[in-house]
Design a protein around this motif. Sequence first.
Motif, mmCIF file in Angstrom:
data_model
loop_
_atom_site.group_PDB
_atom_site.id
_atom_site.type_symbol
_atom_site.label_atom_id
_atom_site.label_comp_id
_atom_site.label_asym_id
_atom_site.label_seq_id
_atom_site.Cartn_x
_atom_site.Cartn_y
_atom_site.Cartn_z
ATOM 1 N N ILE A 1 0.926 -1.550 0.520
ATOM 2 C CA ILE A 1 -0.006 0.007 -0.180
ATOM 3 C C ILE A 1 0.820 1.120 0.221
ATOM 4 C CG2 ILE A 1 -1.908 1.745 1.277
ATOM 5 C CD1 ILE A 1 -2.478 -1.102 2.409
ATOM 6 N N TYR A 2 0.855 1.790 -0.952
ATOM 7 C CA TYR A 2 1.080 3.295 -1.283
ATOM 8 C C TYR A 2 0.064 4.377 -0.809
ATOM 9 C CZ TYR A 2 5.093 0.772 -2.624
ATOM 10 O OH TYR A 2 6.238 0.184 -3.240
ATOM 11 N N GLN A 3 0.194 5.316 0.073
ATOM 12 C CA GLN A 3 -0.673 6.547 0.444
ATOM 13 C C GLN A 3 -0.368 7.336 -0.078
ATOM 14 O OE1 GLN A 3 -3.593 6.453 5.149
ATOM 15 N NE2 GLN A 3 -1.372 7.430 5.225
ATOM 16 N N THR A 4 -0.104 8.354 -0.728
ATOM 17 C CA THR A 4 -0.070 9.303 -0.818
ATOM 18 C C THR A 4 -0.248 10.477 0.029
ATOM 19 O OG1 THR A 4 -2.245 10.107 -2.236
ATOM 20 C CG2 THR A 4 0.254 8.524 -3.196
ATOM 21 N N GLU A 5 -2.005 10.808 0.722
ATOM 22 C CA GLU A 5 -1.818 11.907 1.183
ATOM 23 C C GLU A 5 -1.855 13.207 0.318
ATOM 24 O OE1 GLU A 5 0.476 12.050 4.646
ATOM 25 O OE2 GLU A 5 -0.240 10.594 5.782
ATOM 26 N N LEU A 6 -2.429 12.996 -0.711
ATOM 27 C CA LEU A 6 -2.494 14.009 -1.567
ATOM 28 C C LEU A 6 -1.502 14.634 -2.259
ATOM 29 C CD1 LEU A 6 -5.633 15.697 -0.682
ATOM 30 C CD2 LEU A 6 -5.867 13.665 -1.760
ATOM 31 N N SER A 7 0.063 13.437 -2.017
ATOM 32 C CA SER A 7 1.312 14.154 -2.240
ATOM 33 C C SER A 7 1.041 13.917 -4.030
ATOM 34 C CB SER A 7 1.993 13.835 -1.698
ATOM 35 O OG SER A 7 3.028 14.215 -2.146
ATOM 36 N N ARG A 8 1.336 14.894 -4.508
ATOM 37 C CA ARG A 8 2.296 14.766 -6.667
ATOM 38 C C ARG A 8 3.695 13.971 -6.505
ATOM 39 N NH1 ARG A 8 -0.375 17.346 -10.524
ATOM 40 N NH2 ARG A 8 -2.022 18.683 -9.794
ATOM 41 N N GLU A 9 4.622 14.884 -5.691
ATOM 42 C CA GLU A 9 5.360 14.162 -5.462
ATOM 43 C C GLU A 9 5.950 12.455 -5.125
ATOM 44 O OE1 GLU A 9 4.649 17.299 -3.584
ATOM 45 O OE2 GLU A 9 5.630 18.016 -5.288
ATOM 46 N N TYR A 10 4.640 12.330 -3.826
ATOM 47 C CA TYR A 10 5.052 10.676 -3.352
ATOM 48 C C TYR A 10 4.566 9.535 -4.353
ATOM 49 C CZ TYR A 10 4.293 6.511 -0.094
ATOM 50 O OH TYR A 10 4.294 5.844 0.114
ATOM 51 N N GLU A 11 3.610 10.710 -5.024
ATOM 52 C CA GLU A 11 2.472 8.907 -6.536
ATOM 53 C C GLU A 11 3.920 9.319 -7.999
ATOM 54 O OE1 GLU A 11 -0.253 9.847 -9.671
ATOM 55 O OE2 GLU A 11 -0.913 10.714 -8.209
ATOM 56 N N ARG A 12 4.449 10.416 -7.414
ATOM 57 C CA ARG A 12 5.669 10.645 -8.741
ATOM 58 C C ARG A 12 6.403 8.898 -8.634
ATOM 59 N NH1 ARG A 12 4.637 16.295 -10.145
ATOM 60 N NH2 ARG A 12 6.220 16.553 -8.474
ATOM 61 N N ASP A 13 6.776 9.371 -7.253
ATOM 62 C CA ASP A 13 7.915 8.229 -6.431
ATOM 63 C C ASP A 13 7.523 6.790 -7.059
ATOM 64 O OD1 ASP A 13 10.423 7.538 -4.862
ATOM 65 O OD2 ASP A 13 9.003 7.003 -3.197
ATOM 66 N N VAL A 14 6.513 6.845 -6.632
ATOM 67 C CA VAL A 14 5.729 4.959 -6.674
ATOM 68 C C VAL A 14 6.337 4.835 -8.007
ATOM 69 C CG1 VAL A 14 3.664 4.145 -6.335
ATOM 70 C CG2 VAL A 14 4.385 5.614 -4.842
ATOM 71 N N TYR A 15 5.849 5.784 -9.085
ATOM 72 C CA TYR A 15 6.129 5.444 -10.865
ATOM 73 C C TYR A 15 7.985 4.674 -10.449
ATOM 74 C CZ TYR A 15 1.510 7.163 -11.121
ATOM 75 O OH TYR A 15 -0.270 7.027 -11.084
ATOM 76 N N ALA A 16 8.749 5.631 -10.033
ATOM 77 C CA ALA A 16 9.403 5.493 -10.324
ATOM 78 C C ALA A 16 10.765 4.400 -9.510
ATOM 79 C CB ALA A 16 10.524 6.827 -9.236
ATOM 80 N N ARG A 17 9.307 4.207 -8.675
ATOM 81 C CA ARG A 17 10.029 2.475 -7.603
ATOM 82 C C ARG A 17 9.702 1.295 -8.330
ATOM 83 N NH1 ARG A 17 9.928 2.332 -2.039
ATOM 84 N NH2 ARG A 17 10.221 3.981 -1.242
ATOM 85 N N LEU A 18 8.454 1.608 -9.465
ATOM 86 C CA LEU A 18 7.572 0.626 -10.115
ATOM 87 C C LEU A 18 9.113 0.717 -11.310
ATOM 88 C CD1 LEU A 18 5.566 -1.264 -11.604
ATOM 89 C CD2 LEU A 18 4.291 0.944 -12.722
#
Length: 327
Positions: free
Chosen positions: A94-111
Amino acid sequence: MPTIIDISRVSGLSKSTVSRVLNDHPHVSIESRQKVQKAITELGYVRNTQGVQLRLQASNHIGVLVPDVEHPYFSQLVSTLSRSLGSMGYQLVIYQTELSREYERDVYARLARREMDAVVIAHSHFSEREIKEYIGSYIGIICNEAMDGEFLDVFRLDEEDAVFQATAYLLSKGRRHLFFCMDHLTQLQKKRWNGFQMAHQQFGLACTKSQCYTGLMTMEDGYALGEQLFTSDQLPDGMITGSDFVATGLLKAAKQKGISVPQEMSVIGFDNHPVGLMTNPELTTLTNCIPDMVKDVTECLTRRLKGMRSAPITKIYKTSLIIRNST
């Protein structure tokens, strides 16, 4: 035998850029890809596939992007996804972004770094095209977000039709002063608002932005709104909410203010959560189709991970209005 160093020299690009191209990393320009491909052709380069396969072996981890895991809808979605994917041998992260664009982009980088095999995107700040640019050829599936399936597989509710059904139902019962509650203003919520307006248009009634309240997600939010509305001269005779929890808060406020439900005011929730059976009166609500969506997401994901190649799949689910005593 040519190496990455040779490709770097011939193409005029850094070794890291060459490596990103060879590993199909999404953040590489078309021009760089073309230069690397030209150098590969000139040099007759052949990859060491044995080493690549070892490094890129499956992790059996699937990520899921949600804004807040405590939100009742996303909590139910994550729980259902975890059971479904677990039955297929995958572990949900589970990746809980808490509405953060930066965190969401980081998840895509992890992928892209293969820290997971795929990601299920249940909430996003980005367009479908932007997400595809971030994840490149890696596997991302939209579940819940109101996207069209141009670049990615999409499984979602017909949000517009859902709220249209609820609104038309109340209007057909003679209600004429309806309010609509949503959480944050997203594309999904805009579709719901469109459904609210369309129903009014069908009945030949005016509909203005003053009938829409935003930022409502919890019981406390619903209760606070009820305290505000139910002491004003603009008392609604119907409320359509974005969740059963907001509706529950409204029902409590109505009871405390002496407003009879459904005689004076009707209330409709969303998601068919068990809490709606605990309220007095029991809550009329809309289904969220989570079991069907998760079943289809799991099947699609499994096929994609096995190498299925096809145009993006789009499946849209029609919700049902469950009539109970709050209307």
